[in-house]
Design a protein around this motif. Structure first.
Motif, mmCIF file in Angstrom:
data_model
loop_
_atom_site.group_PDB
_atom_site.id
_atom_site.type_symbol
_atom_site.label_atom_id
_atom_site.label_comp_id
_atom_site.label_asym_id
_atom_site.label_seq_id
_atom_site.Cartn_x
_atom_site.Cartn_y
_atom_site.Cartn_z
ATOM 1 N N LYS A 1 0.883 -1.117 0.262
ATOM 2 C CA LYS A 1 -0.062 0.125 -0.046
ATOM 3 C C LYS A 1 0.678 1.280 -0.001
ATOM 4 C CE LYS A 1 -3.937 -2.225 2.444
ATOM 5 N NZ LYS A 1 -4.668 -2.086 3.740
ATOM 6 N N LEU A 2 2.124 1.054 0.464
ATOM 7 C CA LEU A 2 2.946 2.103 0.331
ATOM 8 C C LEU A 2 3.624 2.641 -0.845
ATOM 9 C CD1 LEU A 2 4.936 1.269 3.805
ATOM 10 C CD2 LEU A 2 2.992 2.796 3.619
ATOM 11 N N ILE A 3 3.687 1.615 -1.850
ATOM 12 C CA ILE A 3 4.214 1.793 -3.082
ATOM 13 C C ILE A 3 3.556 2.213 -4.300
ATOM 14 C CG2 ILE A 3 5.552 0.367 -4.748
ATOM 15 C CD1 ILE A 3 6.868 0.655 -2.030
ATOM 16 N N SER A 4 3.710 3.175 -4.911
ATOM 17 C CA SER A 4 3.171 3.737 -6.154
ATOM 18 C C SER A 4 4.057 3.340 -7.323
ATOM 19 C CB SER A 4 2.830 5.065 -5.811
ATOM 20 O OG SER A 4 2.276 5.673 -7.003
ATOM 21 N N TYR A 5 3.409 3.416 -8.478
ATOM 22 C CA TYR A 5 4.229 2.995 -9.742
ATOM 23 C C TYR A 5 3.999 4.136 -10.623
ATOM 24 C CZ TYR A 5 3.889 -1.463 -7.321
ATOM 25 O OH TYR A 5 4.139 -2.501 -6.486
ATOM 26 N N HIS A 6 3.032 4.961 -10.670
ATOM 27 C CA HIS A 6 2.888 6.127 -11.608
ATOM 28 C C HIS A 6 3.895 7.267 -11.486
ATOM 29 C CE1 HIS A 6 0.940 9.652 -13.648
ATOM 30 N NE2 HIS A 6 1.283 8.885 -14.513
ATOM 31 N N ILE A 7 4.762 7.635 -12.233
ATOM 32 C CA ILE A 7 5.347 8.823 -12.364
ATOM 33 C C ILE A 7 4.867 10.127 -13.104
ATOM 34 C CG2 ILE A 7 7.903 9.898 -12.858
ATOM 35 C CD1 ILE A 7 9.065 6.991 -12.582
ATOM 36 N N GLY A 8 4.184 10.854 -12.051
ATOM 37 C CA GLY A 8 3.513 11.851 -12.741
ATOM 38 C C GLY A 8 4.401 13.122 -12.580
ATOM 39 N N PRO A 9 3.723 14.650 -12.754
ATOM 40 C CA PRO A 9 4.325 15.562 -12.578
ATOM 41 C C PRO A 9 5.150 16.007 -11.110
ATOM 42 C CG PRO A 9 2.352 16.021 -13.867
ATOM 43 C CD PRO A 9 2.400 14.742 -13.130
ATOM 44 N N LYS A 10 4.370 15.583 -10.150
ATOM 45 C CA LYS A 10 4.913 15.797 -8.792
ATOM 46 C C LYS A 10 6.295 14.877 -8.459
ATOM 47 C CE LYS A 10 3.357 16.833 -4.309
ATOM 48 N NZ LYS A 10 2.205 16.965 -3.214
ATOM 49 N N GLU A 11 6.104 13.547 -9.085
ATOM 50 C CA GLU A 11 7.005 12.512 -8.852
ATOM 51 C C GLU A 11 8.319 13.043 -9.671
ATOM 52 O OE1 GLU A 11 3.392 10.847 -7.593
ATOM 53 O OE2 GLU A 11 4.077 11.551 -9.618
ATOM 54 N N LYS A 12 7.858 13.752 -10.700
ATOM 55 C CA LYS A 12 9.227 14.121 -11.701
ATOM 56 C C LYS A 12 9.818 15.397 -10.948
ATOM 57 C CE LYS A 12 7.231 12.600 -16.148
ATOM 58 N NZ LYS A 12 6.524 12.803 -17.361
ATOM 59 N N ARG A 13 9.193 16.104 -10.332
ATOM 60 C CA ARG A 13 9.648 17.240 -9.744
ATOM 61 C C ARG A 13 10.536 16.843 -8.477
ATOM 62 N NH1 ARG A 13 4.626 19.812 -9.810
ATOM 63 N NH2 ARG A 13 4.512 19.288 -7.729
ATOM 64 N N GLY A 14 10.110 15.467 -7.898
ATOM 65 C CA GLY A 14 10.999 15.054 -6.929
ATOM 66 C C GLY A 14 12.359 14.494 -7.442
ATOM 67 N N LEU A 15 12.013 13.707 -8.423
ATOM 68 C CA LEU A 15 13.289 13.114 -9.125
ATOM 69 C C LEU A 15 14.166 13.955 -9.465
ATOM 70 C CD1 LEU A 15 14.736 10.582 -10.266
ATOM 71 C CD2 LEU A 15 13.181 10.639 -12.141
ATOM 72 N N LYS A 16 13.881 15.079 -10.333
ATOM 73 C CA LYS A 16 14.779 16.076 -10.710
ATOM 74 C C LYS A 16 15.568 16.844 -9.526
ATOM 75 C CE LYS A 16 14.824 20.432 -13.500
ATOM 76 N NZ LYS A 16 14.019 21.398 -14.272
ATOM 77 N N LEU A 17 14.789 17.103 -8.406
ATOM 78 C CA LEU A 17 15.311 17.758 -7.142
ATOM 79 C C LEU A 17 16.524 16.829 -6.946
ATOM 80 C CD1 LEU A 17 15.718 19.867 -5.038
ATOM 81 C CD2 LEU A 17 13.750 18.575 -3.818
ATOM 82 N N PHE A 18 16.175 15.483 -6.541
ATOM 83 C CA PHE A 18 17.080 14.588 -6.273
ATOM 84 C C PHE A 18 18.380 14.441 -7.033
ATOM 85 C CE2 PHE A 18 18.408 9.816 -6.668
ATOM 86 C CZ PHE A 18 19.282 9.861 -5.519
ATOM 87 N N LEU A 19 18.230 14.451 -8.363
ATOM 88 C CA LEU A 19 19.398 14.161 -9.396
ATOM 89 C C LEU A 19 20.152 15.382 -9.218
ATOM 90 C CD1 LEU A 19 17.844 12.654 -12.172
ATOM 91 C CD2 LEU A 19 19.181 11.514 -10.748
ATOM 92 N N ASN A 20 19.558 16.579 -9.091
ATOM 93 C CA ASN A 20 20.326 17.946 -8.846
ATOM 94 C C ASN A 20 21.117 18.060 -7.793
ATOM 95 O OD1 ASN A 20 19.525 18.951 -11.578
ATOM 96 N ND2 ASN A 20 17.856 20.066 -10.743
ATOM 97 N N SER A 21 20.538 17.366 -6.748
ATOM 98 C CA SER A 21 21.216 17.427 -5.565
ATOM 99 C C SER A 21 22.364 16.428 -5.574
ATOM 100 C CB SER A 21 20.180 16.617 -4.118
ATOM 101 O OG SER A 21 18.984 17.843 -4.144
#
Length: 223
Positions: A194-214
């Protein structure tokens, strides 16, 4: 088509979906002989030993990959990516989790996957949940892995969309097998999923971009 399989509980619904789908036998067979931990699949995809896999998000921006909007996402806590405070020890199975610990400036032993989940269930107060800490500090979900392919993009895209649009029911006999193999109860497996999601939408992409930039910023600071 050769697909690499991460044999962790967090992708169990996807594997059940693949086995029940009308797919070529050769594709289904590849799930078993091309399986491994995320770090192994990172190398296999880069070397084109497989043509599709859900790989560590930190390696997903390679120019040779077609990136799909599917992956392994934690909206809040995840319980399977942990740090035990103390001596710094990386988990060789995951590049993203090791990097996340550094980005969050958490020192200790990194644990991921089913082993980490089992440890957490024994002693939830003994570990730092990295996805939970990331959410608290950024307000964004964390993308641990992303579906990337080097060819047959349309096929994999259709496949991932079908999976994300479907509610997958895990057969009891598969739950029983995983519970026995991993030493985690069927109830705990279902609660964890229940804690796992699979869709990478706009919010997830923002989180991923922030991580990669960090991660890039950290590397520059350590030069």
């Amino acid at each position: 088509m050769i697909f690499g399989k991460i044999d962790y509980i967090n992708l169990l619904p996807f594997h059940v979906f693949l086995k029940s789908s009308s797919l070529p036998n050769a594709f289904k067979q590849s799930l078993e002989y091309k399986k491994g931990v995320p770090s192994q699949l990172n190398h296999k995809l880069k070397r084109r030993q497989i043509d599709g896999a859900i790989i560590s998000s930190i390696t997903s921006n390679h120019s040779m990959y077609h990136r799909l909007d599917m992956g392994i996402v934690a909206k809040k806590e995840v319980k399977s990516v942990l740090v035990k405070e103390g001596k710094c020890v990386q988990d060789p199975a995951s590049a993203s989790s090791n990097a996340l610990a550094k980005v969050l400036h958490v020192r200790g032993e990194v644990l991921i996957g089913d082993r980490a989940l089992k440890e957490y269930l024994k002693n939830p107060n003994g570990y730092i949940d990295l996805a939970k800490l990331w959410k608290e500090r950024t307000g964004l979900p964390f993308v641990f892995a992303r579906f990337c392919v080097t060819k047959d993009r349309d096929f994999y895209q259709r496949l991932s969309k079908r999976f994300m649009a479907k509610r997958v029911r895990i057969p009891r006999y598969i739950l029983e097998r995983y519970a026995k193999e991993r030493g985690i109860s069927q109830r705990d497996i279902l609660e964890y999923l229940k804690l796992i999601s699979y869709h990478i939408g706009p919010k997830e992409k923002r989180g991923l971009k922030l991580f990669l930039n960090s991660v890039k910023k950290l590397k520059k600071e350590n030069i």
